[in-house]
Design a protein around this motif. Sequence first.
Motif, mmCIF file in Angstrom:
data_model
loop_
_atom_site.group_PDB
_atom_site.id
_atom_site.type_symbol
_atom_site.label_atom_id
_atom_site.label_comp_id
_atom_site.label_asym_id
_atom_site.label_seq_id
_atom_site.Cartn_x
_atom_site.Cartn_y
_atom_site.Cartn_z
ATOM 1 N N UNK A 1 16.035 -52.066 -33.673
ATOM 2 C CA UNK A 1 16.950 -50.932 -34.624
ATOM 3 C C UNK A 1 18.244 -51.321 -35.437
ATOM 4 N N UNK A 2 18.162 -50.510 -36.575
ATOM 5 C CA UNK A 2 18.774 -50.483 -37.733
ATOM 6 C C UNK A 2 20.247 -51.315 -37.587
ATOM 7 N N UNK A 3 20.562 -52.306 -39.280
ATOM 8 C CA UNK A 3 22.081 -52.110 -38.457
ATOM 9 C C UNK A 3 22.822 -50.987 -39.805
ATOM 10 N N UNK A 4 23.689 -51.239 -38.986
ATOM 11 C CA UNK A 4 24.469 -49.938 -39.542
ATOM 12 C C UNK A 4 25.370 -49.803 -41.038
ATOM 13 N N UNK A 5 25.535 -51.859 -40.964
ATOM 14 C CA UNK A 5 26.096 -52.174 -42.124
ATOM 15 C C UNK A 5 25.269 -51.950 -43.655
ATOM 16 N N UNK A 6 23.944 -53.228 -43.113
ATOM 17 C CA UNK A 6 22.852 -53.299 -44.471
ATOM 18 C C UNK A 6 21.836 -52.580 -44.053
ATOM 19 N N UNK A 7 21.959 -51.612 -43.504
ATOM 20 C CA UNK A 7 20.522 -51.152 -42.955
ATOM 21 C C UNK A 7 19.190 -51.580 -43.005
ATOM 22 N N UNK A 8 18.452 -52.979 -42.096
ATOM 23 C CA UNK A 8 17.697 -53.795 -41.759
ATOM 24 C C UNK A 8 17.330 -53.881 -40.030
ATOM 25 N N UNK A 9 16.665 -53.976 -40.233
ATOM 26 C CA UNK A 9 15.700 -53.826 -38.845
ATOM 27 C C UNK A 9 15.722 -54.900 -38.214
ATOM 28 N N UNK A 10 16.091 -55.858 -38.938
ATOM 29 C CA UNK A 10 16.319 -57.684 -37.805
ATOM 30 C C UNK A 10 17.529 -56.990 -37.242
ATOM 31 N N UNK A 11 18.176 -56.835 -36.233
ATOM 32 C CA UNK A 11 18.516 -56.478 -35.218
ATOM 33 C C UNK A 11 18.678 -57.243 -33.816
ATOM 34 N N UNK A 12 20.229 -58.226 -32.800
ATOM 35 C CA UNK A 12 19.213 -58.425 -31.766
ATOM 36 C C UNK A 12 20.088 -58.183 -30.306
ATOM 37 N N UNK A 13 19.825 -58.629 -29.888
ATOM 38 C CA UNK A 13 21.472 -57.965 -28.479
ATOM 39 C C UNK A 13 21.280 -59.132 -28.268
ATOM 40 N N UNK A 14 23.440 -59.271 -27.823
ATOM 41 C CA UNK A 14 23.696 -60.739 -27.736
ATOM 42 C C UNK A 14 24.113 -60.322 -26.232
ATOM 43 N N UNK A 15 24.205 -58.984 -25.966
ATOM 44 C CA UNK A 15 25.376 -59.062 -24.760
ATOM 45 C C UNK A 15 24.806 -57.795 -24.252
ATOM 46 N N UNK A 16 24.591 -57.315 -23.500
ATOM 47 C CA UNK A 16 25.015 -56.813 -22.797
ATOM 48 C C UNK A 16 24.355 -56.014 -21.014
ATOM 49 N N UNK A 17 25.540 -54.955 -21.088
ATOM 50 C CA UNK A 17 26.245 -54.430 -19.862
ATOM 51 C C UNK A 17 26.617 -52.917 -19.163
ATOM 52 N N UNK A 18 26.937 -52.909 -17.928
ATOM 53 C CA UNK A 18 26.709 -51.220 -17.900
ATOM 54 C C UNK A 18 27.888 -50.245 -18.513
ATOM 55 N N UNK A 19 28.230 -49.201 -18.991
ATOM 56 C CA UNK A 19 29.138 -48.659 -19.650
ATOM 57 C C UNK A 19 30.551 -48.482 -18.969
ATOM 58 N N UNK A 20 31.446 -48.423 -19.545
ATOM 59 C CA UNK A 20 32.772 -48.198 -18.087
ATOM 60 C C UNK A 20 32.141 -47.059 -17.433
ATOM 61 N N UNK A 21 31.337 -45.914 -17.456
ATOM 62 C CA UNK A 21 31.292 -44.975 -16.786
ATOM 63 C C UNK A 21 29.552 -44.634 -15.683
ATOM 64 N N UNK A 22 29.227 -45.918 -16.039
ATOM 65 C CA UNK A 22 27.834 -46.226 -15.672
ATOM 66 C C UNK A 22 26.669 -44.939 -14.809
ATOM 67 N N UNK A 23 27.342 -44.964 -16.228
ATOM 68 C CA UNK A 23 25.619 -43.631 -16.832
ATOM 69 C C UNK A 23 24.937 -44.012 -17.856
ATOM 70 N N UNK A 24 25.685 -45.056 -18.390
ATOM 71 C CA UNK A 24 25.151 -45.692 -20.206
ATOM 72 C C UNK A 24 24.916 -47.188 -19.890
ATOM 73 N N UNK A 25 24.486 -47.630 -20.750
ATOM 74 C CA UNK A 25 24.213 -49.613 -21.035
ATOM 75 C C UNK A 25 24.493 -49.488 -22.193
ATOM 76 N N UNK A 26 25.841 -50.320 -22.197
ATOM 77 C CA UNK A 26 26.401 -51.357 -23.108
ATOM 78 C C UNK A 26 25.910 -52.612 -23.955
ATOM 79 N N UNK A 27 25.170 -52.555 -24.883
ATOM 80 C CA UNK A 27 24.646 -53.026 -26.098
ATOM 81 C C UNK A 27 25.262 -53.863 -27.049
#
Length: 150
Positions: A1-27
């Motif tokens: 996943x590219x960083x929207x600030x510096x446009x680099x590919x070096x990103x990592x997931x630090x937290x993952x949970x279901x979104x409020x609507x339970x139809x998607x995952x919020x990362x």
Amino acid sequence: MKCPFCNRDNTRVIDSRPADDNTSIRRRRLCDVCQKRFTTYEKVETIPLIVIKKDNNREQYDRSKIEAGILRACHKRPISINQISRLVDEIETEVFNLEEKEIPSTTIGEIVMDKLKDLEAVAYVRFASVYREFKDINTFMDELKKILEN
């Protein structure tokens, strides 16, 4: 996943949970280069559903059309927007569970009417009067009799 600030590919997931609507995952993600955090949402990709209209034209399924029809039927009725949203979710789930690539609008209309009948009688009759194109008072009365029999 590219960083929207510096446009680099070096990103990592630090937290993952279901979104409020339970139809998607919020990362929550962290960029290893600029150290900025950002949120992404993951949603299951669905097969595009084509609706076959009464005149045999085909168009892509549009949730907002169901929502608009139900909102018109429920106008000035004691039904909350949350109830309407849940109803549309139930209808959409039922439609997609049919696992069809093309579905007649009549099938969707019948599902909507079945759900509205359980929710509120006046909203059901309003929707049915437009959907079934009542021509005169007799067809309207026939529909009312069906409701009263149940």
